[in-house]
Design an enzyme around this catalytic site. Structure first.
Site, short mmCIF file in Angstrom:
data_model
loop_
_atom_site.label_atom_id
_atom_site.label_comp_id
_atom_site.label_asym_id
_atom_site.label_seq_id
_atom_site.Cartn_x
_atom_site.Cartn_y
_atom_site.Cartn_z
N GLU A 33 -8.25 -1.05 16.13
CA GLU A 33 -7.49 -0.03 15.41
C GLU A 33 -7.10 1.13 16.33
O GLU A 33 -6.20 1.90 16.02
CB GLU A 33 -8.33 0.49 14.22
CG GLU A 33 -7.51 1.25 13.20
CD GLU A 33 -8.30 1.59 11.94
OE1 GLU A 33 -9.25 0.85 11.59
OE2 GLU A 33 -7.94 2.59 11.29
N ARG B 269 0.80 -1.22 0.00
CA ARG B 269 0.00 0.00 0.00
C ARG B 269 0.83 1.27 0.00
O ARG B 269 0.49 2.24 -0.68
CB ARG B 269 -0.96 -0.03 1.19
CG ARG B 269 -2.03 -1.07 0.94
CD ARG B 269 -3.05 -1.14 2.03
NE ARG B 269 -4.08 -2.11 1.64
CZ ARG B 269 -5.02 -2.54 2.45
NH1 ARG B 269 -5.09 -2.11 3.70
NH2 ARG B 269 -5.92 -3.40 2.01
C1 LIG Z 1 -14.10 0.41 3.96
C2 LIG Z 1 -13.10 -0.37 4.76
C3 LIG Z 1 -12.73 -1.64 4.35
C4 LIG Z 1 -11.81 -2.39 5.07
N1 LIG Z 1 -11.48 -3.64 4.64
C5 LIG Z 1 -10.64 -4.39 5.40
C6 LIG Z 1 -10.34 -5.73 5.04
O1 LIG Z 1 -10.81 -6.25 4.03
N2 LIG Z 1 -9.49 -6.44 5.82
C7 LIG Z 1 -8.93 -5.91 6.96
O2 LIG Z 1 -8.19 -6.59 7.66
N3 LIG Z 1 -9.21 -4.64 7.32
C8 LIG Z 1 -10.05 -3.88 6.57
N4 LIG Z 1 -10.31 -2.59 6.96
C9 LIG Z 1 -9.82 -2.12 8.26
C10 LIG Z 1 -10.63 -2.78 9.37
O3 LIG Z 1 -11.97 -2.91 8.93
C11 LIG Z 1 -10.61 -2.00 10.66
O4 LIG Z 1 -9.30 -1.68 11.03
C12 LIG Z 1 -11.26 -2.77 11.79
O5 LIG Z 1 -12.54 -3.21 11.43
C13 LIG Z 1 -11.34 -1.92 13.03
O6 LIG Z 1 -12.14 -2.56 13.99
P1 LIG Z 1 -12.42 -1.83 15.36
O7 LIG Z 1 -13.36 -2.69 16.10
O8 LIG Z 1 -11.14 -1.47 15.99
O9 LIG Z 1 -13.11 -0.44 14.96
P2 LIG Z 1 -14.47 -0.14 14.17
O10 LIG Z 1 -15.02 -1.31 13.50
O11 LIG Z 1 -14.20 1.06 13.34
O12 LIG Z 1 -15.49 0.23 15.32
C14 LIG Z 1 -15.34 1.35 16.13
C15 LIG Z 1 -16.68 1.71 16.72
O13 LIG Z 1 -16.49 2.70 17.73
C16 LIG Z 1 -17.55 3.62 17.65
N5 LIG Z 1 -17.11 4.87 18.25
C17 LIG Z 1 -16.16 5.72 17.78
N6 LIG Z 1 -16.05 6.79 18.60
C18 LIG Z 1 -16.94 6.61 19.60
C19 LIG Z 1 -17.31 7.38 20.73
N7 LIG Z 1 -16.75 8.57 21.00
N8 LIG Z 1 -18.28 6.91 21.56
C20 LIG Z 1 -18.87 5.72 21.29
N9 LIG Z 1 -18.57 4.96 20.23
C21 LIG Z 1 -17.61 5.40 19.39
C22 LIG Z 1 -17.87 3.71 16.17
O14 LIG Z 1 -19.17 4.19 15.96
C23 LIG Z 1 -17.66 2.28 15.71
O15 LIG Z 1 -18.85 1.54 15.73
C24 LIG Z 1 -11.22 -1.83 6.23
C25 LIG Z 1 -11.58 -0.56 6.64
C26 LIG Z 1 -12.51 0.18 5.92
C27 LIG Z 1 -12.87 1.55 6.39
#
Ligand SMILES: Cc1cc2nc3c(=O)[nH]c(=O)nc-3n(C[C@H](O)[C@H](O)[C@H](O)COP(=O)(O)OP(=O)(O)OC[C@H]3O[C@@H](n4cnc5c(N)ncnc54)[C@H](O)[C@@H]3O)c2cc1C
Ligand code: FES
Lengths: 566, 120
Positions: free
Chosen positions: A378, A290
């Site tokens: 993340e 990337r």
């Molecule tokens: C379009 C897209 C496609 C992707 N495709 C891939 C893939 O194919 N393979 C891969 O490995 N990775 C992929 N990634 C990266 C991966 O999806 C993310 O890094 C991962 O899902 C993050 O998971 P998470 O649970 O840490 O955060 P998230 O799934 O982003 O969840 C965070 C949550 O916290 C909530 N939140 C945020 N701030 C607050 C607050 N102040 N108060 C309360 N709630 C809050 C949000 O509403 C959200 O629901 C992709 C990312 C994107 C954007």
């Protein structure tokens, strides 16, 4: 407005319901804790997890031999010497267990001849990426976890709760204060342990793959609570984000899975492959990482060889229609509805902000420097160094989420009573419930301005002048934002939400920019036009702290020595 | 002359006492109704309330509203160079403007469902 806050108590508070937050909630509940899982959006729908379209990297070794140590080695190589090795190891070593547990919960990883099948993705030494067809990985992961959470009586869930600040008293985090969007009321949540699983920050940029909830809230929350961030300068741009023609109902990163399955050719204005000019020969295969892909496209545009909208062409014209259909079935129809026939035309693509390698500093148990405060997904910095491999982010979310849930449960069990906020919630409650100023700038326009500045001056290619320009704008905007939230404080007050978002985004933008300014070399996702080489003395991780309103960037005195992967 | 789409939008917090507001939005092919609504927030009125997360992916399923009386996702409904009438879902509890309560009851914030303490 003078709403008195609702007060809730729980053992474990999980903020954010992506893969990391939901796995954390499940694990903490399994360990016998009462859990409250909250999200600023609806449960399981607000973040990146539900949007992910493809591949999860994991050394399952089902179809062909693999071992986590190979995955680990590739992860460290991609990270350009900056990975936090223990975190990378955790991700790679525990990945298979979480992926199999997801399978047991019914996620439905794609299979061939009865075995879970893996795709090849750039930077991996062999096919290692599991997925759910068609482009359904994220929704399937999210739904599976949501259902698993649903079955646990001890997990209470609530959406529309946006955390505005963590509660910190006597040196420890004791929960959080949230704004309930539906009513505008403040909610005080006291918890024995708090896990921040709020995802990334790519909403900071004009062109991004982010949802509206990805402005980096968790980074700002943790900074204000005294926890340091690391590697903030490393924002991953996804090289082939959709650029033109305009599409409806398709995510801009959709071409990634197309390239995994079908290769595709990345072409310049003259319909010529060009990545070999930047050291990577693709020849219709998908092998460019990337950071290099982003660099190659931007440089080609700079040299005047970009596509009409300022990117590159991506062509699948050499792929027969039947093969396209076999690989992507219904998606081909959705493209047709948008007037796109891949057998006849290329599309235009360009880099978009996609993922954040940096984040809150944590140990392998997901503990931050502050007692009672854990992070997951993340929101955590370090596992991917200066550049992330495809597929590592969901594995990271699952593995780190599970670990955070375990640690949170252990911490909660070792804590006798739910600690009282002792006044430490008052400031945030007052912000939420306070009257806004009479005259305010357009908050949505401010957000757009910040995104433009970040894209123009703190994007993948950086210079000292640009970074300083960005800092000046951020300072201006911080002053314009003031210290009283906009809006009327009523129901679903989007101006107030924008204000809280800007408060966080400006702090996070400053963290990224200051760290980028301090790093006078180029490495992975951080490319300084004025310091083009990668320097051994910069093989170190910078830390950002907030100290009485001042951001401080620091680095260890000496670079890290080589740690060879097995 | 550039073409415009006119979005006629229901505004208010009380289903019985709302008002209609019309905004002209510059029209470009390949835009969604959600793009139009977001344009209005940035260029005309940031107080307009809309619920959405994913913007393009049609993954979050949060942007449901009524377009000319039919339930749609605002992010997949095409913006068209004509008057388009937008109102909140009529079968859901209104929150504000185009936002309704769409979460399943068990995933909503309801103080009484989660162990509540007195104000400290
Ligand atoms: C379009 C897209 C496609 C992707 N495709 C891939 C893939 O194919 N393979 C891969 O490995 N990775 C992929 N990634 C990266 C991966 O999806 C993310 O890094 C991962 O899902 C993050 O998971 P998470 O649970 O840490 O955060 P998230 O799934 O982003 O969840 C965070 C949550 O916290 C909530 N939140 C945020 N701030 C607050 C607050 N102040 N108060 C309360 N709630 C809050 C949000 O509403 C959200 O629901 C992709 C990312 C994107 C954007
Ligand atoms: S904004 Fe997510 S489905 Fe429409």
């Amino acid at each position: 407005m003078s709403t008195s806050p609702v007060h809730i108590e729980t053992d474990v508070l999980v903020i954010g319901s992506g893969a990391a937050g939901m796995y954390a909630a499940i694990e903490a509940a399994r360990a016998g804790c009462r859990v409250l899982l909250i999200d600023r959006s609806l449960i399981g729908r607000g973040g990146a997890t539900v949007m992910a379209q493809m591949t999860v990297a994991v050394a399952l070794g089902e179809e062909a031999p693999d071992h986590w140590s190979h995955h680990y080695k590739d992860t460290l190589t991609a990270g350009r010497g900056l990975c936090n090795e223990p975190l990378s190891q955790l991700l790679c070593e525990q990945g298979p267990e979480c992926i199999r547990e997801m399978e047991a919960w019914g996620v439905g990883w794609a299979r061939k001849d009865g075995k879970i099948t893996s795709a090849f993705a750039p930077g991996h030494d062999r096919p290692r990426c599991v997925y759910v067809d068609f482009l359904n990985t994220g929704p399937a992961v999210s739904k599976t976890l949501r259902t698993a959470v649903y079955k646990l009586k001890s997990v209470a869930r609530a959406g529309d709760l946006c955390v505005v600040d963590l509660i910190k008293s006597e040196g420890e985090v004791r929960g959080a204060v949230a704004w309930h969007a539906g009513s505008g009321a403040p909610v005080v949540i006291s918890a024995k342990a708090t896990a921040v699983a709020t995802g990334g920050l790519t909403r900071l940029y004009r062109r991004n793959s982010a949802s509206a909830n990805m402005g980096g809230d968790g980074y700002a929350l943790c900074l204000r609570a005294g926890a340091p961030l690391i590697d903030m300068e490393f924002v991953q741009f996804f090289p082939i984000g959709h650029l033109a023609p305009r599409l409806i109902g398709m995510d801009p990163i959709m071409w990634d899975p197309f390239r995994y399955k079908l290769g595709g050719r990345l072409l310049n204005r003259d319909m010529q492959e060009f990545t070999d000019r930047y050291g990577v020969t693709e020849d219709g295969r998908y092998v460019i990482t990337r950071d290099l892909g982003t660099y190659a496209i931007l440089k080609e545009v700079e040299a005047g060889r970009g596509s009409p909208h300022g990117g590159a062409y991506l062509s699948f014209q050499h792929v027969p229609e039947a093969k396209l259909r076999e690989a992507f079935g219904p998606v081909i129809d959705r493209l047709a509805a948008n007037g796109i026939d891949l057998t006849k035309m290329p599309v235009e693509v360009a880099p978009i902000a996609h993922y954040h390698m940096g984040g809150v500093a944590a140990d392998v148990r997901m503990r931050t420097e502050v007692s009672g405060l854990l992070v997951a997904g993340e929101a955590v910095g370090g596992a991917n160094g200066a550049n992330r491999l495809s597929g590592n982010a969901i594995t990271e979310a699952l593995v780190f989420g599970r670990e955070a849930g375990r640690t949170a449960a252990a911490h909660a069990k070792a804590t006798k009573a739910v600690p009282a906020p002792n006044g430490a919630a008052d400031e945030a409650v007052a912000l939420i419930a306070g009257d806004g100023p009479k005259e305010v700038p357009n908050s949505a326009a401010m957000l757009q301005r910040l995104q433009a500045v970040m894209a123009d001056d703190v994007g993948p290619l950086r210079t000292e002048a640009g970074l300083k320009r960005a800092l000046a704008v951020v300072a201006d905007m911080t002053a314009a934002l003031g210290d009283r939230p906009f809006g009327d404080g009523g129901r679903f007050d989007m101006q107030r939400l924008d204000w809280f978002d800007l408060r966080n985004m400006l702090t996070v933008a400053r963290s990224v920019t200051e760290a980028a300014l301090a790093r006078t070399e180029s490495r992975g996702a951080h490319q300084r036009e004025d310091f083009p080489g990668m320097l051994p003395e910069w093989r170190l991780n910078q830390t950002v702290r907030l100290n009485g309103g001042r951001l401080e960037v620091s680095r260890p005195p000496a670079p890290r020595t080589e740690v060879a992967a097995q | 002359m550039t073409e415009t789409a006119t979005l006629k939008i229901w505004r208010g917090e009380d289903p019985a006492a709302g008002r209609w507001e019309a905004h002209a939005v510059p029209f470009e092919r390949g835009q969604s109704v959600l793009d139009g609504l977001r344009w209005i927030r940035v260029n005309k009125d940031p107080s307009l309330a809309i619920r959405f997360s994913c913007i393009n992916a049609n993954a979050c399923k949060e942007c449901m509203m009524e377009l000319d009386g039919e339930t749609v996702y605002a992010c997949t409904a095409r913006l068209e160079p004509r008057e388009m009438t937008l109102s909140p879902l009529s079968n859901k509890t209104l929150v504000r403007d185009l936002v309704t309560e769409i979460a399943p009851p068990a995933e909503r914030f309801a103080a009484e469902r989660i162990a509540v303490k007195e104000k400290p």
